[in-house]
Design a protein around this motif. Structure first.
Motif, short mmCIF file in Angstrom:
data_model
loop_
_atom_site.label_atom_id
_atom_site.label_comp_id
_atom_site.label_asym_id
_atom_site.label_seq_id
_atom_site.Cartn_x
_atom_site.Cartn_y
_atom_site.Cartn_z
N MET A 148 -11.46 -8.32 0.89
CA MET A 148 -10.94 -7.30 0.02
C MET A 148 -9.96 -7.92 -0.97
O MET A 148 -9.45 -9.03 -0.75
N LEU A 149 -9.75 -7.22 -2.10
CA LEU A 149 -8.92 -7.73 -3.18
C LEU A 149 -7.63 -6.92 -3.28
O LEU A 149 -7.65 -5.69 -3.26
N ALA A 150 -6.52 -7.62 -3.39
CA ALA A 150 -5.20 -6.99 -3.56
C ALA A 150 -4.73 -7.23 -4.99
O ALA A 150 -4.68 -8.36 -5.46
N VAL A 151 -4.39 -6.16 -5.68
CA VAL A 151 -3.92 -6.25 -7.07
C VAL A 151 -2.48 -6.76 -7.07
O VAL A 151 -1.59 -6.15 -6.47
N MET A 152 -2.26 -7.88 -7.76
CA MET A 152 -0.92 -8.47 -7.83
C MET A 152 -0.20 -8.15 -9.13
O MET A 152 0.98 -7.81 -9.13
N GLU A 153 -0.91 -8.23 -10.25
CA GLU A 153 -0.32 -7.93 -11.57
C GLU A 153 -1.36 -7.21 -12.41
O GLU A 153 -2.57 -7.38 -12.23
N LEU A 199 0.42 -13.48 0.94
CA LEU A 199 -0.47 -12.43 1.43
C LEU A 199 -1.75 -13.00 2.04
O LEU A 199 -2.20 -12.55 3.11
N ALA A 200 -2.36 -13.95 1.37
CA ALA A 200 -3.63 -14.50 1.84
C ALA A 200 -3.46 -15.22 3.18
O ALA A 200 -4.26 -15.02 4.12
N ASN A 201 -2.44 -16.06 3.29
CA ASN A 201 -2.24 -16.79 4.54
C ASN A 201 -1.76 -15.87 5.66
O ASN A 201 -2.14 -16.07 6.83
N ALA A 202 -0.95 -14.86 5.34
CA ALA A 202 -0.51 -13.92 6.37
C ALA A 202 -1.68 -13.12 6.91
O ALA A 202 -1.79 -12.90 8.13
N SER A 203 -2.58 -12.68 6.03
CA SER A 203 -3.75 -11.91 6.48
C SER A 203 -4.64 -12.74 7.38
O SER A 203 -5.12 -12.27 8.41
N LEU A 253 -4.81 -9.21 -12.24
CA LEU A 253 -4.81 -10.40 -11.40
C LEU A 253 -4.87 -9.95 -9.94
O LEU A 253 -4.00 -9.20 -9.48
N VAL A 254 -5.90 -10.38 -9.24
CA VAL A 254 -6.10 -9.96 -7.85
C VAL A 254 -6.07 -11.17 -6.93
O VAL A 254 -6.25 -12.31 -7.36
N CYS A 255 -5.83 -10.87 -5.66
CA CYS A 255 -5.75 -11.90 -4.63
C CYS A 255 -6.67 -11.50 -3.48
O CYS A 255 -6.70 -10.33 -3.07
N LYS A 256 -7.43 -12.43 -2.97
CA LYS A 256 -8.35 -12.16 -1.88
C LYS A 256 -7.61 -12.23 -0.55
O LYS A 256 -7.03 -13.24 -0.19
N VAL A 257 -7.62 -11.10 0.17
CA VAL A 257 -7.01 -11.03 1.50
C VAL A 257 -8.07 -10.59 2.50
O VAL A 257 -9.04 -9.91 2.15
#
Length: 350
Positions: free
Chosen positions: A1-6, A86-90, A162-166
């Motif tokens: 899933m993708l987390a919106v960062m900016e 976020l990615a490493n914590a998930s 800008l999204v981050c994969k978690v």
């Protein structure tokens, strides 16, 4: 899933940084875990899963500190990005449920053996080392397997995101789904009798509380008095069949944990993806703990009776054991006074 960062709005040029919102989510989770921990976990040293609950609170606190540092310093000055956290914590949170449940199962399985007959300090050290080892393996697993780079998405509306994969926790997802379906399918054939059994369980629980209040004087509590109290509390004869032991314990588990399972399943059905650093919490861990305790309580109660050496749990296992076995088991019990090293004395019911 993708987390919106900016996010940038092309028409207005507005910039929205989501770091503060993720920090708020982590802070709320820390508060929830700390509250559940204070209510449910009382003996940290004795059992492995209780130590795991403490470790979840500590890692939640560590995660909040990391994210707060990134938010205060800003993306430019911070040594790591919010996406990295976020990615490493998930990934780390998603890797711990399976080994925690496996070691917790072994801990309960060998509870009555000489291997576990250790002093409190030895149990504390053993559980702390095992818990730390689980987290070290989980954090080590994340390095090299996590994509912590931001991904830029351009929409037709000139909005840049800008999204981050978690990652989601696969173990907790299947655990919640499987346990919810198992409890529902188990209760359906007995649905007509459940209200009557729940009412009787409440009456048994109230009777047990009244008996506990009357045992303040340990030297005057005798088997004759207890038998008279039992006859008074169970004077009403039941005209309905009692549930089998396996269903009675399932009912005790479902009454407490079915709301949590229902909410979790509803979120999954609505497509509300929950990342691993949020879904792996003490509520889930205590639910898994109750499942393991219930299974071992059911297995060991056939040999040892209802008062086995299992940890204190949020489910009233003894009440639902008595719901299945009936009052005649209570009448055959007797009070045994056992002196302990501590100042207070204890009644052991056998």
């Amino acid at each position: 899933m993708l987390a919106v960062m900016e996010q940038w709005e092309g028409n207005t040029g507005c910039h929205d940084d989501k770091t503060a919102k993720y920090l708020l989510l982590m802070t709320l989770k820390l508060g929830l875990d700390a509250s559940v921990f204070c209510l449910c976990c009382q003996k940290l040293y004795k059992f492995f899963l209780n130590m795991c609950s403490l470790s979840l609170v500590l890692f939640d606190l560590l995660l909040v500190i990391f994210m707060a540092t990134v938010w205060i310093l800003g993306t430019e000055k911070s040594p790591v990005s919010p996406c990295f956290v976020l990615a490493n914590a998930s990934a780390a949170y998603g890797a711990v449920p399976l080994p925690m449940m496996f070691i917790g199962f072994l801990d309960y399985y060998f509870q009555d053996s000489s291997l576990c007959n250790q002093r409190s300090f030895c149990k504390l050290v053993r559980n702390a080392i095992l818990t730390l080892l689980v987290w070290i393996l989980a954090v080590t697993y994340t390095f090299g397997h996590v994509q912590s780079e931001l991904i830029e998405l351009d929409y037709v509306t000139k909005t840049v995101v800008l999204v981050c994969k978690v990652d989601m926790s696969t173990v907790t997802t299947y655990f919640v789904w499987g346990l919810f379906m198992a409890v529902i399918c188990t209760m359906l054939p007995f649905s007509s009798m459940i209200p009557c059994w729940v009412k009787e369980a409440n009456r048994i629980s109230e009777a047990r509380e009244e008996q506990e209040k009357k045992r303040s004087d340990l030297f005057t509590s005798t088997n004759c008095i207890e038998k008279k109290n039992c006859e008074k509390n169970y004077l009403e004869d039941t005209n309905w069949s009692r549930p089998p032991l396996w269903f009675s314990l399932t009912l005790g588990f479902g009454l407490f944990w079915l709301p949590y399972l229902a909410v979790s399943v509803t979120c999954l059905l609505l497509g509300m993806g929950i990342p691993g650093y949020l879904s792996v919490n003490i509520l889930w861990l205590e639910c898994a703990n109750s499942l393991l305790v219930g299974l071992f309580f059911w297995a060991k109660s056939k040999i040892q009776g209802p008062y086995s050496q299992l940890p204190e749990n949020v489910c009233s296992w003894h009440v639902f054991w008595q719901l299945s076995k009936g009052p005649q088991w209570q009448q055959n019990s007797m009070a045994v006074f056992i002196p302990l090293k501590k100042k207070k004395d204890t009644l052991l019911w056998v």
